[in-house]
Each structure stands twice: as structure tokens, then as C-alpha cells.
Enzyme design. Structure first.
Site, mmCIF file in Angstrom:
data_model
loop_
_atom_site.group_PDB
_atom_site.id
_atom_site.type_symbol
_atom_site.label_atom_id
_atom_site.label_comp_id
_atom_site.label_asym_id
_atom_site.label_seq_id
_atom_site.Cartn_x
_atom_site.Cartn_y
_atom_site.Cartn_z
ATOM 1 N N PHE A 128 15.390 10.502 66.749
ATOM 2 C CA PHE A 128 15.388 11.259 67.695
ATOM 3 C C PHE A 128 15.974 10.664 69.090
ATOM 4 O O PHE A 128 15.631 9.488 69.193
ATOM 5 C CB PHE A 128 13.957 11.992 68.014
ATOM 6 C CG PHE A 128 13.635 13.029 68.929
ATOM 7 C CD1 PHE A 128 13.899 14.131 68.625
ATOM 8 C CD2 PHE A 128 13.589 13.011 70.353
ATOM 9 C CE1 PHE A 128 13.666 15.271 69.400
ATOM 10 C CE2 PHE A 128 13.411 14.026 71.238
ATOM 11 C CZ PHE A 128 13.488 15.194 70.878
ATOM 12 N N ASP A 205 6.570 6.926 65.183
ATOM 13 C CA ASP A 205 6.497 7.974 66.186
ATOM 14 C C ASP A 205 6.009 9.075 65.033
ATOM 15 O O ASP A 205 6.613 9.407 64.152
ATOM 16 C CB ASP A 205 7.929 8.329 66.834
ATOM 17 C CG ASP A 205 7.778 9.806 67.412
ATOM 18 O OD1 ASP A 205 7.117 10.455 67.261
ATOM 19 O OD2 ASP A 205 8.774 9.632 68.529
ATOM 20 N N TYR A 230 2.313 18.936 71.556
ATOM 21 C CA TYR A 230 2.930 20.492 71.912
ATOM 22 C C TYR A 230 3.709 21.308 70.293
ATOM 23 O O TYR A 230 4.209 22.123 70.790
ATOM 24 C CB TYR A 230 3.683 20.718 73.112
ATOM 25 C CG TYR A 230 4.852 19.610 73.091
ATOM 26 C CD1 TYR A 230 6.039 20.000 72.382
ATOM 27 C CD2 TYR A 230 4.958 18.694 73.832
ATOM 28 C CE1 TYR A 230 7.076 19.056 72.445
ATOM 29 C CE2 TYR A 230 6.010 17.640 73.973
ATOM 30 C CZ TYR A 230 6.873 17.834 73.402
ATOM 31 O OH TYR A 230 8.120 16.891 73.214
ATOM 32 N N LYS A 231 3.819 20.319 69.604
ATOM 33 C CA LYS A 231 4.397 21.006 68.374
ATOM 34 C C LYS A 231 3.335 21.530 67.477
ATOM 35 O O LYS A 231 2.804 22.386 67.673
ATOM 36 C CB LYS A 231 5.340 19.857 67.718
ATOM 37 C CG LYS A 231 6.640 19.668 68.570
ATOM 38 C CD LYS A 231 7.329 18.414 68.128
ATOM 39 C CE LYS A 231 8.449 17.985 69.086
ATOM 40 N NZ LYS A 231 9.204 16.785 69.078
ATOM 41 N N ARG A 375 16.907 24.870 62.041
ATOM 42 C CA ARG A 375 15.634 24.293 61.737
ATOM 43 C C ARG A 375 14.570 25.485 61.702
ATOM 44 O O ARG A 375 14.323 25.980 62.658
ATOM 45 C CB ARG A 375 15.143 23.125 62.619
ATOM 46 C CG ARG A 375 16.151 21.873 62.826
ATOM 47 C CD ARG A 375 15.351 20.628 63.400
ATOM 48 N NE ARG A 375 14.897 21.218 64.502
ATOM 49 C CZ ARG A 375 13.926 20.404 65.130
ATOM 50 N NH1 ARG A 375 13.235 19.266 64.598
ATOM 51 N NH2 ARG A 375 13.387 20.784 66.237
#
Ligand code: PLP
Length: 402
Positions: A128, A205, A230-231, A375
Site C-alpha cells: 500500500f 500491517d 474503519y475497514k 475490488r
């Protein structure tokens, strides 16, 4: 969509032990299918109620007294809840604070400091963006070199790929548990062991696995970790992230954003800084109490459902969607083996931005990665099989070639 396909989805929902959790989220009336829980999870009803009561009862009535009545301990207390329910971490090693980016900066500096004399950081060129930028900065600030892995997106970082660069100069290896593009799930225990065999430290991560794939950090011997809430933890936009420091490193991990909240005695207001000897030494400034309260609600939902049950449904959902996509001739990028992927499925399309626009117009919300990736994130507590079918139905008619 055929009635037999409908029947299959209905049967899968009827036999899904987590189906009742769907009702624990607030509805979004104009959404046909929400397929972006991997970027921003949906809103738990409990969070809406808890935040409202926090504002009117705790903040309004307790005012400054609230800090001594529990707010000060929230980063550690909710960290412990998260550690127990989601990370496989015993108490005292996890904090909820700051953002993933900031936490990664802190733990990478701390990890490099624990391996003096070694001057290389290993990281993945496919990781990322924020992870790559932070790795680069930390290396530059410490006069270290980054050895970039160039893995295949789907196979991703394997022991062979890692073995090529790991050596006596490696201080730290920084990897993401689930690849944000392909959804490839890395073998965290095996890679951690390989990293330790070379004398280096493992930093993970967990942004795309926290709340949906068990991580068993203590058991795997992970040194430090970060991740966001928040995912798949449904804590809301910009909710504070978490960080983990294994007990053996707690007394010696030094991080670079030292503030009064990481000092040994917060209210001593001492002339000289002395770091706390527990996990608080990784804090910096005043915690975001409202955000942590929302994290607590999200964690409690996963704790109640059980992370293993969440993972089981996640693999059923992604397998179901991949079967539908295969039948329709879509180009699925994500790994075929369920135990090698996270909770989203990526497909290649000619123009992802245009496909995304058409889907959103039709009420289906995917995640767009330009130039050519869609995605489709499936969040087990809030997504039903019927919703996946509805989303697929629209996808097939507006995106896939007929
Ligand atoms: C979502 C995500 C981030 C986000 O970092 P923020 O500091 O919250 O913006 C970082 N790394 C990975 C791998 C992610 O998936």
C-alpha cells in the site's frame, strides 16, 4: 437472475449462523449492494447509540472529570479488548491511537532501534502506498537502505521471494498481511519465523485482515504490528488505528513522537522526558476519545460473533462470489484457494473508473483501483449472500462483456 440462483442464495443465508448480525447495522436505503466494506465498514446501530449517549451523558455531564473516570485508560483498555477478540494478543501490548500511517512510522523506528548495527529494511514494492512512503522515510532518517521485494501480485511475498534479500544486514521486514489489490493472504506465521531466523524483526500491517482474518500475533511471535479500524472493524471514517508491541520489546522500544501521553507520569509535568515502561510509551498526545468509543463498539461486535466464525463466513462469501464471477467469464485476480485470500475479491476490467461510475449509478458500491481493478469487499457481519447476488447481477449487466 434465475430463480434457482435466488434459491441458492436464500439457502446460504438461511444456514448462515451470522445472518442475524446484518440487522445490527443501520440501513442505507439507496444501496442495492455495498461491496466496499474493505475500505469503510458499515455503521453499527450500537455505535450510533453509544456515540450519542457519550456526547450527552459523558462529555456533557462529566466534562473534565471524564478523563479520570476512564477516558485516560481507553487507548489501553480498548487495545486489550481488540487484542483479545481480534489479534490474539494478551493484555498490555495493544493500543488504540492515531492513524495507521503514524503508527507505522512509530513502530518502524522502534523496530530499527531494536536492531542496532543492521542497516537494511525489507519491504514490498507492491505494498500500500502509505506503507512504502513511511518505509522510505524511516530508512532515510536512520541512514538505512530499503531492499524492495518485487513479488507477483497474486502469489505475493513467499518464503522464496523473501529469502532472496534476507540477510545479516536486515534489521526489519515490513509486510502487509493481506494485499490490498489482489487480496492475497500472506503466511504470517511462516514468514515471521523466517524473519526471526535471520535475526531480524517482523512488522506486520493488518489493515486488510483485522476483524476478518485471525492473526494470532502472540502465538506467531510477531514483534510489532499496526492496523486500522474503519475497514472490517466498522469503527467509522478516520477512526483511530491500533498498534501492537510484543511484551519482550515493551521496555526497550523507542518511538520518535514522544509526548506527555508516552511519558512515565502524565501529570508530573516533569522537566525531562522519561518514557513509560508499558505500552503507553507508544502513545504521543491526547487520545481521540470519541473515535476510540466507536472502535470499542466495532470490536465488541466481532467479539460477540467470534473471529473464527467471521473468517468462516468470509471465505464462504468470497468463494460464492468467485463462482458467480467465473461463470460469467470475469477476470478474477484474487487467489483461488480460500485459505490464501482475505475478504475481498478483485477483478480486472478495461476501465475501472468508468465501471465504478456505472455501478454506483445502479446502487452497487465497489472499490475502484485505477486503471483496471474493481475490488469487491465482503464484510461478513453486514453482507448477506442475497446482497452479493444482487451486486453481481448488476455488475454482470453493466460491466462484464456479454
Ligand atoms: C487502509 C490502509 C492504510 C491506511 O492508512 P491510514 O493511515 O489509515 O490512512 C494503510 N496501509 C494499508 C495496508 C491499508 O490497507
Amino acid at each position: 437472475m434465475s430463480t434457482s440462483a435466488r434459491r441458492v442464495a436464500a439457502e446460504l443465508d438461511a444456514s448462515d449462523p451470522l445472518a442475524p448480525y446484518r440487522d445490527r447495522f443501520l440501513p442505507a436505503d439507496d444501496v442495492v449492494a455495498y461491496l466496499d466494506g474493505n475500505s469503510l465498514g458499515r455503521t453499527p446501530r450500537a455505535t450510533a447509540e453509544r456515540l450519542a449517549s457519550f456526547v450527552t451523558d459523558e462529555w456533557a455531564r462529566r466534562l473534565i472529570r471524564g478523563w479520570d473516570e476512564g477516558w485516560l485508560d481507553l487507548p489501553v483498555d480498548v487495545g486489550d479488548e481488540l487484542g483479545a477478540a481480534v489479534l490474539g494478543a494478551a493484555a498490555g501490548q495493544t493500543l488504540v491511537a492515531d492513524s495507521t500511517t503514524v503508527n507505522l512510522f512509530k513502530v518502524l523506528h522502534a523496530a530499527c532501534g531494536l536492531r542496532p548495527g543492521r542497516d537494511e529494511i525489507v519491504a514490498s514494492a507492491a505494498d500500500f502506498p502509505t506503507d512504502r512512503y513511511v518505509v522510505e522515510q524511516v530508512a532515510a532518517q536512520r541512514s538505512m537502505t530499503v531492499r524492495w521485494l518485487q513479488p507477483d501480485l497474486v502469489e505475493n511475498v513467499t518464503p522464496d521471494v523473501l529469502g532472496e534479500v534476507l540477510g545479516e544486514r536486515t534489521a526489519v521486514v515490513s509486510l502487509s498481511h493481506v494485499d490490498y489489490r489482489s487480496s492475497a493472504l500472506l503466511d504470517l506465521p511462516a514468514l515471521t519465523e523466517q524473519i526471526h531466523d535471520s535475526g531480524a524483526l517482523a512488522v506486520w500491517d493488518l489493515c486488510h485482515s483485522a476483524g476478518v482474518v485471525p492473526t494470532n500475533l502472540d502465538e506467531a511471535g510477531v514483534d510489532l504490528a499496526v492496523g486500522c479500524t474503519y475497514k472490517f472493524l466498522n469503527a467509522g471514517p478516520g477512526a483511530p488505528a491500533f498498534l501492537y508491541v510484543a511484551r519482550e520489546h515493551l521496555a526497550t522500544a523507542d518511538q520518535p513522537i514522544m509526548g506527555w501521553f508516552s511519558a512515565a507520569d502524565l501529570f508530573e509535568m516533569a522537566d525531562a522526558y522519561r518514557a513509560a515502561t508499558d505500552v503507553r510509551r507508544m502513545l504521543s498526545g491526547t487520545p481521540n476519545v470519541l473515535g476510540i468509543v466507536a472502535v470499542q463498539c466495532g470490536v465488541q461486535l466481532v467479539a460477540e460473533a467470534g473471529i473464527d466464525a467471521v473468517r468462516a463466513k468470509s471465505t464462504r462469501l468470497t468463494s460464492y462470489l468467485i463462482d458467480l464471477l467465473d461463470e460469467a467469464g470475469a477476470t478474477v485476480l484474487s487467489p483461488r484457494a480460500a485459505d490464501r485470500r482475505g475478504s475481498h475479491v478483485s477483478i480486472q476490467v478495461p476501465d475501472a473508473a468508468e465501471a465504478g461510475r456505472r455501478l454506483v449509478e445502479a446502487g452497487v458500491i465497489p472499490d475502484v483501483r485505477r486503471p483496471d481493478l474493481l475490488r469487491l469487499g465482503l464484510s461478513p457481519l453486514s453482507t448477506s449472500f442475497a446482497e452479493v447476488l444482487d451486486g453481481f447481477d448488476v455488475l454482470r449487466s453493466v460491466v462484464l462483456p456479454s
